[in-house]
Write an enzyme that holds these catalytic residues in place. Structure first.
Site, PDB file in Angstrom:
ATOM      1  N   ASP A 199      17.230 -52.346 -77.973  1.00  0.00           N
ATOM      2  CA  ASP A 199      17.032 -51.969 -76.615  1.00  0.00           C
ATOM      3  C   ASP A 199      15.574 -52.313 -76.324  1.00  0.00           C
ATOM      4  O   ASP A 199      14.612 -51.856 -77.014  1.00  0.00           O
ATOM      5  CB  ASP A 199      17.111 -50.236 -76.692  1.00  0.00           C
ATOM      6  CG  ASP A 199      17.073 -49.852 -75.056  1.00  0.00           C
ATOM      7  OD1 ASP A 199      16.506 -50.426 -74.290  1.00  0.00           O
ATOM      8  OD2 ASP A 199      18.040 -48.695 -74.811  1.00  0.00           O
TER       9      ASP A 199
ATOM     10  N   HIS B 184      14.323 -57.501 -62.084  1.00  0.00           N
ATOM     11  CA  HIS B 184      14.532 -57.258 -60.531  1.00  0.00           C
ATOM     12  C   HIS B 184      15.442 -55.942 -60.643  1.00  0.00           C
ATOM     13  O   HIS B 184      15.761 -55.476 -59.523  1.00  0.00           O
ATOM     14  CB  HIS B 184      15.237 -58.603 -59.732  1.00  0.00           C
ATOM     15  CG  HIS B 184      16.595 -58.960 -60.176  1.00  0.00           C
ATOM     16  ND1 HIS B 184      17.097 -59.697 -59.140  1.00  0.00           N
ATOM     17  CD2 HIS B 184      17.310 -58.547 -61.190  1.00  0.00           C
ATOM     18  CE1 HIS B 184      18.327 -59.885 -59.578  1.00  0.00           C
ATOM     19  NE2 HIS B 184      18.442 -59.370 -60.883  1.00  0.00           N
TER      20      HIS B 184
END
Length: 282
Positions: free
Chosen positions: A169, A187
């Site tokens: 992760d 984004h």
């Protein structure tokens, strides 16, 4: 068909003597057919799971700023929770991203090959099925390329490639490498999350004098849009990414998170249409 011809998806010829109209492909629609079709990528933003939230846009706009994302308000879960727990949506997402990688990475490698020169190792963070990493590894066999993604993604990674897949992760930590690659990742996240991701990237890379850097492929709003179609694409991506509480950034907004994450400098290289490469140096 009038809508599609007016927007340039198809061409139309008006024959004489009252014959039927003749429609044809344009450069835009040619991208949706053939062996290199972008249809899996285009299918992602126009899929009902992303379109349906906009039916509730009026109600969402009346909420306070801290309200759930438009996507979460509609589906009762975030995009990333759905991606982790819904195999159908996960397949749609990963196939779309892999398709996009197959298209854009050829252009990046051809026009910006120098950004990969001298690298010995690279980790594609949140790299999905590894389309981008595989393209880099094929073009630059001296670079040891790896993909970091969540366990349920790496479990479905293709076998028999020269790319290594690492379950992990990006918010917890990133393995060490000469360079980190982020394609259309930042984004999706607000500033605080982006700074956390970038700090983890900075910890993972080599010093600058050893070639260490972070390579980001993303949209830079206002970065030399060469036509009205590019401007339209920029603002439409603004609208799309708003649904998941993401952010499309201009250079000032990119600079803010880059320096907050502790980087000393950066360079923006326009690549294709609305997308640019941003090199960030420790």
């Amino acid at each position: 068909m009038r809508v599609l011809t007016t927007t340039g998806i198809f061409s139309v010829k008006h024959p004489k003597d009252g014959d039927e109209l003749v429609y044809g492909l344009t450069p835009a629609s040619q991208l949706l057919v053939g062996s290199s079709s972008l249809a899996p990528f285009i299918s992602l933003p126009i899929h009902g799971v992303f379109v349906s939230p906009f039916l509730g846009l009026g109600s969402w706009l009346q909420h306070e700023h801290s309200s759930p994302s438009l996507f979460e308000m509609t589906h009762g879960q975030t995009t990333w929770y759905m991606n982790d727990h819904d195999p159908t949506f996960s397949a749609l997402f990963n196939e779309g991203m892999a398709c996009d990688s197959g298209f854009i990475m050829d252009i990046v490698i051809t026009s910006c090959s120098d950004i990969f020169q001298g690298l010995s190792s690279l980790i594609d963070v949140a790299g999905g099925l590894g389309g981008a990493a595989l393209a880099i590894a094929t073009a630059f066999p001296n670079i040891q390329c790896s993909v970091l993604d969540l366990p349920h993604v790496t479990a479905n990674a293709p076998a028999s490639t020269n790319v290594k897949y690492i379950a992990g992760d990006m918010f917890d930590g990133i393995p060490s490498a000469n360079a980190i690659f982020l394609k259309w990742v930042l984004h999706d996240w607000g500033d605080a999350d982006c700074v956390k991701i970038l700090k983890n990237c900075k910890k993972a890379i080599s010093p600058r004098d050893a070639g260490g850097k972070v390579i980001v492929l993303d949209i830079v709003i206002g970065d030399e849009p060469s036509s009205i179609k590019h401007k339209e694409t920029q603002v439409l991506f603004d609208l799309f990414i708003m649904a998941v509480n993401g952010v499309e950034r201009d250079e000032k907004e990119w600079r803010k998170i880059i320096f907050e994450a502790g980087f000393s400098d950066y360079k923006i290289i326009p690549v294709l249409g609305v997308r640019s490469v941003i090199e960030m140096y420790p």
